[in-house]
Enzyme design. Structure first.
Site, PDB file in Angstrom:
ATOM      1  N   ILE A  41       0.885  -1.096   0.012  1.00 47.16           N
ATOM      2  CA  ILE A  41      -0.077   0.071   0.048  1.00 47.16           C
ATOM      3  C   ILE A  41       0.818   1.234   0.066  1.00 47.16           C
ATOM      4  O   ILE A  41       1.589   1.554   0.984  1.00 47.16           O
ATOM      5  CB  ILE A  41      -0.896   0.081   1.293  1.00 47.16           C
ATOM      6  CG1 ILE A  41      -1.984  -1.279   1.222  1.00 47.16           C
ATOM      7  CG2 ILE A  41      -1.984   1.273   1.155  1.00 47.16           C
ATOM      8  CD1 ILE A  41      -2.551  -1.403   2.480  1.00 47.16           C
ATOM      9  N   GLU A  42       0.974   2.004  -1.180  1.00 46.85           N
ATOM     10  CA  GLU A  42       1.826   3.126  -1.278  1.00 46.85           C
ATOM     11  C   GLU A  42       1.272   4.221  -0.907  1.00 46.85           C
ATOM     12  O   GLU A  42      -0.321   4.529  -0.543  1.00 46.85           O
ATOM     13  CB  GLU A  42       2.303   3.160  -2.773  1.00 46.85           C
ATOM     14  CG  GLU A  42       3.061   1.913  -3.036  1.00 46.85           C
ATOM     15  CD  GLU A  42       3.822   1.873  -4.461  1.00 46.85           C
ATOM     16  OE1 GLU A  42       3.395   2.720  -5.246  1.00 46.85           O
ATOM     17  OE2 GLU A  42       4.656   1.015  -4.601  1.00 46.85           O
ATOM     18  N   CYS A  51       5.035  -2.564   2.722  1.00 49.85           N
ATOM     19  CA  CYS A  51       5.200  -3.842   2.125  1.00 49.85           C
ATOM     20  C   CYS A  51       3.891  -4.668   2.394  1.00 49.85           C
ATOM     21  O   CYS A  51       3.455  -4.674   3.399  1.00 49.85           O
ATOM     22  CB  CYS A  51       6.219  -4.586   2.412  1.00 49.85           C
ATOM     23  SG  CYS A  51       7.714  -3.412   1.894  1.00 49.85           S
ATOM     24  N   GLU A  53       4.179  -7.854   2.697  1.00 50.06           N
ATOM     25  CA  GLU A  53       4.649  -8.924   3.962  1.00 50.06           C
ATOM     26  C   GLU A  53       3.979  -8.227   5.367  1.00 50.06           C
ATOM     27  O   GLU A  53       3.492  -8.923   6.228  1.00 50.06           O
ATOM     28  CB  GLU A  53       6.015  -9.142   4.079  1.00 50.06           C
ATOM     29  CG  GLU A  53       6.677  -9.639   2.716  1.00 50.06           C
ATOM     30  CD  GLU A  53       7.025  -8.757   1.760  1.00 50.06           C
ATOM     31  OE1 GLU A  53       6.487  -7.679   1.374  1.00 50.06           O
ATOM     32  OE2 GLU A  53       8.123  -9.189   1.132  1.00 50.06           O
ATOM     33  N   CYS A  86      12.163  -7.023   1.636  1.00 50.76           N
ATOM     34  CA  CYS A  86      13.028  -5.771   1.669  1.00 50.76           C
ATOM     35  C   CYS A  86      13.684  -6.168   3.158  1.00 50.76           C
ATOM     36  O   CYS A  86      13.257  -6.905   3.904  1.00 50.76           O
ATOM     37  CB  CYS A  86      12.449  -4.412   1.776  1.00 50.76           C
ATOM     38  SG  CYS A  86      11.395  -4.033   3.194  1.00 50.76           S
ATOM     39  N   CYS A  89      11.474  -5.607   6.360  1.00 47.80           N
ATOM     40  CA  CYS A  89      10.666  -6.738   6.332  1.00 47.80           C
ATOM     41  C   CYS A  89      11.178  -7.958   6.852  1.00 47.80           C
ATOM     42  O   CYS A  89      10.510  -8.860   7.635  1.00 47.80           O
ATOM     43  CB  CYS A  89       9.845  -7.265   5.019  1.00 47.80           C
ATOM     44  SG  CYS A  89       8.474  -5.991   4.604  1.00 47.80           S
TER      45      CYS A  89
HETATM   46  N1  THU Z   1       7.371  -4.218  -1.905  1.00 49.35           N
HETATM   47  C1  THU Z   1       6.798  -5.022  -1.101  1.00 49.35           C
HETATM   48  O1  THU Z   1       5.412  -5.012  -1.022  1.00 49.35           O
HETATM   49  N2  THU Z   1       7.259  -6.252  -0.841  1.00 49.35           N
HETATM   50  C2  THU Z   1       8.651  -6.770  -1.066  1.00 49.35           C
HETATM   51  O2  THU Z   1       9.130  -7.719  -0.737  1.00 49.35           O
HETATM   52  C3  THU Z   1       9.392  -5.588  -1.867  1.00 49.35           C
HETATM   53  C4  THU Z   1       9.032  -4.233  -2.254  1.00 49.35           C
HETATM   54  C5  THU Z   1       6.638  -3.012  -2.400  1.00 49.35           C
HETATM   55  C6  THU Z   1       7.076  -1.853  -1.578  1.00 49.35           C
HETATM   56  C7  THU Z   1       6.871  -0.784  -2.764  1.00 49.35           C
HETATM   57  O3  THU Z   1       5.152  -0.538  -2.730  1.00 49.35           O
HETATM   58  C8  THU Z   1       6.935  -1.568  -4.183  1.00 49.35           C
HETATM   59  O4  THU Z   1       7.026  -3.021  -3.872  1.00 49.35           O
HETATM   60  C9  THU Z   1       8.346  -1.041  -4.839  1.00 49.35           C
HETATM   61  O5  THU Z   1       9.411  -1.214  -4.182  1.00 49.35           O
END
Ligand code: THU
Length: 130
Positions: A41-42, A51, A53, A86, A89
């Site tokens: 969710i950005e 993220c 996760e 990342c 996470c």
């Molecule tokens: N992102 C995740 O949701 N999980 C990951 O394991 C790697 C990155 C998301 C964060 C952001 O919304 C987008 O991917 C690009 O970085």
């Protein structure tokens, strides 16, 4: 492909990622078999993004699941190599799901599996605070 991986792929469809365009889904399974899903969710203030996760873990914790009660987590994204969690996470996983296995999957069905300890060896955790 495992049912948990399928659920992560389905959760990915819910991602709110208009800035990166990178959709991620996650599904966590607890020791008693309950499943919680999440998506990334950005936010226009990019740093507030969460993220997939973490959303899945937070949903479980907010419903009463305790640290250590997670068995597995699956993470799905559309990348040639399955997308790994990342660093932030990984730290969250080390605290809440230290014994979980982590399955990464892409949309072609390529999977990789890790333990949380493999993803974040020598982690800082609550034991150092005592
Ligand atoms: N992102 C995740 O949701 N999980 C990951 O394991 C790697 C990155 C998301 C964060 C952001 O919304 C987008 O991917 C690009 O970085």
């Amino acid at each position: 492909m495992s049912e948990l991986a399928r659920l992560a792929i389905a959760a990915r469809e819910k991602a709110f990622a208009p800035y990166s365009g990178f959709l991620v889904g996650a599904a966590v399974e607890t020791l008693d078999g309950a499943v919680y899903t999440g998506c990334n969710i950005e936010n226009a203030s990019y740093g507030l993004t969460v993220c997939a996760e973490r959303v899945a873990i937070w949903k479980a914790i907010s419903e009463g699941v305790k640290p250590g009660e997670f068995r597995r987590i699956a993470v799905a994204a559309d990348s040639a190599r399955p997308t790994p969690p990342c660093g932030a996470c990984r730290q969250i996983l080390a605290e809440f799901a230290p014994h979980a296995t982590v399955t990464l999957i892409n949309l072609q069905g390529v999977t990789r599996e890790f333990t949380v300890a493999e993803l974040l060896p020598e982690s800082f955790n609550a034991s150092f605070l005592r």
